[in-house]
Design a protein around this motif. Structure first.
Motif, short mmCIF file in Angstrom:
data_model
loop_
_atom_site.label_atom_id
_atom_site.label_comp_id
_atom_site.label_asym_id
_atom_site.label_seq_id
_atom_site.Cartn_x
_atom_site.Cartn_y
_atom_site.Cartn_z
N SER A 118 1.18 -1.51 -0.11
CA SER A 118 -0.26 -0.08 0.07
C SER A 118 0.63 1.40 -0.15
O SER A 118 0.82 1.80 -0.58
CB SER A 118 -1.40 -0.09 1.42
OG SER A 118 -1.69 -1.51 1.27
N LYS A 119 1.96 1.07 0.22
CA LYS A 119 2.66 2.79 0.40
C LYS A 119 4.26 2.12 -0.16
O LYS A 119 5.08 3.14 -0.77
CB LYS A 119 3.84 2.20 1.62
CG LYS A 119 3.07 2.19 3.16
CD LYS A 119 3.28 2.90 4.43
CE LYS A 119 2.27 2.14 5.92
NZ LYS A 119 3.78 2.80 6.79
N SER A 152 -5.16 0.62 -13.34
CA SER A 152 -5.93 -1.31 -13.68
C SER A 152 -6.75 -1.65 -15.28
O SER A 152 -7.71 -0.39 -15.37
CB SER A 152 -6.94 -1.26 -13.26
OG SER A 152 -5.74 -1.32 -11.50
N GLY A 153 -6.16 -2.89 -16.06
CA GLY A 153 -6.87 -2.88 -16.95
C GLY A 153 -6.92 -1.93 -17.92
O GLY A 153 -7.34 -2.48 -19.48
N LEU A 169 -1.71 -3.27 -14.61
CA LEU A 169 -1.48 -2.56 -13.43
C LEU A 169 -3.21 -3.60 -13.07
O LEU A 169 -3.96 -3.61 -13.63
CB LEU A 169 -1.41 -1.50 -13.15
CG LEU A 169 -2.53 -1.19 -11.56
CD1 LEU A 169 -0.35 -1.86 -10.82
CD2 LEU A 169 -2.13 0.16 -11.55
N LEU A 170 -2.97 -4.23 -11.32
CA LEU A 170 -4.23 -4.99 -10.93
C LEU A 170 -3.79 -4.31 -9.78
O LEU A 170 -3.09 -5.14 -8.51
CB LEU A 170 -4.30 -6.51 -11.07
CG LEU A 170 -5.34 -7.21 -10.20
CD1 LEU A 170 -6.97 -6.79 -11.14
CD2 LEU A 170 -5.50 -9.11 -10.22
N GLU A 171 -4.54 -3.38 -9.07
CA GLU A 171 -4.53 -2.96 -7.70
C GLU A 171 -5.49 -4.03 -6.88
O GLU A 171 -7.05 -3.55 -7.74
CB GLU A 171 -5.25 -1.53 -8.08
CG GLU A 171 -5.05 -1.09 -6.73
CD GLU A 171 -5.28 1.21 -6.90
OE1 GLU A 171 -5.39 1.25 -6.00
OE2 GLU A 171 -5.63 1.34 -8.02
N PHE A 183 0.02 -5.30 -8.14
CA PHE A 183 0.39 -6.42 -8.92
C PHE A 183 0.63 -6.01 -10.25
O PHE A 183 -0.36 -5.44 -11.42
CB PHE A 183 0.10 -7.96 -9.01
CG PHE A 183 -0.21 -8.09 -7.53
CD1 PHE A 183 0.01 -9.55 -7.65
CD2 PHE A 183 -1.89 -7.48 -6.20
CE1 PHE A 183 -0.08 -10.04 -6.12
CE2 PHE A 183 -2.03 -8.07 -5.69
CZ PHE A 183 -0.78 -9.69 -5.07
N ILE A 184 1.81 -5.61 -10.96
CA ILE A 184 2.13 -4.84 -12.21
C ILE A 184 3.05 -7.05 -12.89
O ILE A 184 4.37 -6.50 -12.44
CB ILE A 184 3.28 -4.20 -11.97
CG1 ILE A 184 2.84 -2.75 -10.70
CG2 ILE A 184 3.72 -3.44 -12.93
CD1 ILE A 184 3.63 -1.63 -10.50
N GLY A 185 2.58 -6.58 -13.87
CA GLY A 185 2.72 -7.63 -14.95
C GLY A 185 3.98 -6.34 -15.74
O GLY A 185 3.73 -6.25 -16.23
#
Length: 489
Positions: A118-119, A152-153, A169-171, A183-185
């Motif tokens: 989160s930080k 995201s998306g 990005l998936l937040e 989560f960054i792919g």
């Protein structure tokens, strides 16, 4: 070799630019051979860049789908329960992270993963575990997150030095400070510069070899076309010099062979036309010389006073003069028709009245033979030039009177909206070998010549939009039937 024909233009006028046939064929092919590899390399460069970018984004998307599946199976189900404490949510986040690690470690996905808490601190992979690359990527991703460039998306791309990366990005939704928030792919987009350089060199070598081989082939093919064209050019010059020789050589190109055959036919027709003109002028000279000799002889006789009957000599001079006049007028008429210079004075002609009048006039030339007009269809009119029609009719009747034994018959009829004038005699008829030539100018047959009269008949009928036919009578009858056809009015 190419073909070049000199042309003479007006003073001050530029002559058109000409090119050798080898160049006209070779240059477009050369340009095509050069353009095709360039086009292929250009298309390959575009498609290869698209392909590597598409593949990188596809690998990242597959990774993110796996994370979403784990999220949907575990974390979202846990968060749907509002009774969990913050500590329980943190534990759930850790468990999700462990599950995602297991997916990544399985090794079937071709994309990397960076997880931030989160930080925005990197929690996966551990700092230093992946070397400097992970650290640089983390800094870049964090800057993009803070700037709102990574959402995201929405697939994104970033450049770090000379390398490009595809990223998604998936937040995770959570108000608590959780360990696995972002989560960054990512997947590296391969640099195609080296591939394009190698491919360009390869295409250049292939193009050079292809250009060399194609140049030889095209030059040979152009030569196979240019050679017969040169022969045709030389033969054309010979024809201009009066030498009519056909080309015997066989050519492998169908169109050139057809051109050669057409050229040979043209040469034969020109030769025949020249021969006909030669015969024509010879016979015209002969036909003019005969009455001139008679006129000169009788005129000298009158001048010297040796003619006991000057009236008879004058009659012969007049007759021969009229004969010459008729011959000259026939020559002028057919010459004008050949050049489309004869102006027709078309009027409506009552054919029954016309034939009756002309028959009466021609009876004086029958020389004891019967000239009969039989009763036929009445009320037939045609639109024609009366002077030319008179000359045509008189020529046909005169020819029949020349060969008839005792009679010449004239008949008028209407057949399929055409006025038909039939003139028939009871002479010996026309032999089979002479039939195709009776309308040729001064054709020399076995029993003399047909002269120019029937040539005027043929040309004149066509000039007025009609036609003429000729046939022998059916046995046991003998003689010739001439049929003149004109559109009825």
């Amino acid at each position: 070799m190419g073909i070049w024909l000199p042309s003479v233009g007006e003073p001050g006028q530029e002559e058109p630019m000409t090119h050798r046939i080898h160049i006209r064929i070779f240059l477009p092919v050369l340009l095509l051979i050069i353009m095709l590899p360039l086009a292929a390399w250009f298309i390959f460069s575009i498609t290869s860049d698209w392909y590597v970018r598409h593949t990188a984004h596809k690998n990242v998307t597959e990774l993110m789908k796996e994370i979403e599946n784990e999220d949907a199976k575990f974390y979202d189900a846990f968060l749907s329960s509002q009774e969990g404490t913050k500590q329980e949510k943190k534990e759930a986040s850790k468990e999700l992270l462990n599950r995602v690690k297991g997916v990544v470690k399985a090794g079937h996905l071709e994309a990397g993963l960076i997880v931030l808490n989160s930080k925005m601190k990197q929690v996966y992979p551990a700092t230093g575990q992946e070397g400097d690359t992970s650290r640089v990527l983390w800094d870049s991703f964090r800057e993009m997150l803070e700037a709102g460039m990574l959402q995201s998306g929405n697939p994104a791309e970033l450049e770090i030095g000379n390398e490009r990366y595809a990223a998604e990005l998936l937040e995770m939704e959570s108000e608590a400070n959780i360990k696995a928030k972002y989560f960054i792919g990512y997947a590296q987009i391969p640099n195609t510069a080296l591939l394009l350089t190698y491919t360009g060199n390869l295409i250049a070598v292939i193009a050079a070899v292809g250009l060399f081989l194609a140049g030889i082939v095209v030059w040979a093919v152009a030569g196979s076309i240019a050679k017969p064209l040169e022969a045709l050019c030389r033969q054309t010059q010979r024809i201009g010099d009066g030498t009519y020789q056909v080309i015997r050589e066989q050519y492998s190109v169908t169109e050139v062979e057809n051109l050669k055959e057409a050229f040979n036919r043209m040469a034969e027709k020109l030769k025949d036309a020249e021969e006909q003109n030669r015969r024509f002028f010879q016979n015209v000279s002969h036909d003019l010389r005969t009455p001139l000799v008679s006129i000169a002889g009788y005129a000298q006789g009158i001048q010297c006073g040796v003619m006991k009957e000057p009236e008879k000599a004058a009659e012969i001079i007049l007759s021969e003069s009229l004969r010459m006049t008729n011959l000259v007028e026939s020559i002028l008429t057919i010459s004008k028709m050949d050049n489309s210079e004869l102006k027709l004075n078309r009027i409506n002609i009552d054919m029954e009245e016309f034939l009756a009048e002309q028959t009466e006039i021609l009876r004086g030339l029958a020389d004891g033979k019967m000239l009969i007009m039989t009763e036929g269809d009445g009320g037939i009119t045609v639109e024609a030039d009366p002077d030319l029609l008179i000359r045509i009719f008189q020529n046909v009747v005169s020819n029949c009177l020349r060969y008839a034994e005792s009679r010449v018959e004239i008949r008028l009829s209407l057949e399929e909206q055409q006025a038909v004038i039939r003139v028939e005699d009871d002479g010996p008829g026309i032999s089979e070998e002479e039939f195709p030539h009776i309308f040729e100018r001064y054709y020399q047959g076995k029993n003399g010549h047909f002269g120019i009269g029937l040539s005027v008949v043929w040309s004149g009928m066509e000039y007025m939009g009609g036609s003429v036919g000729v046939a022998n009578k059916t046995a046991p009858e003998h003689g010739v039937v001439y049929s003149l056809y004109l559109p009825a009015g």
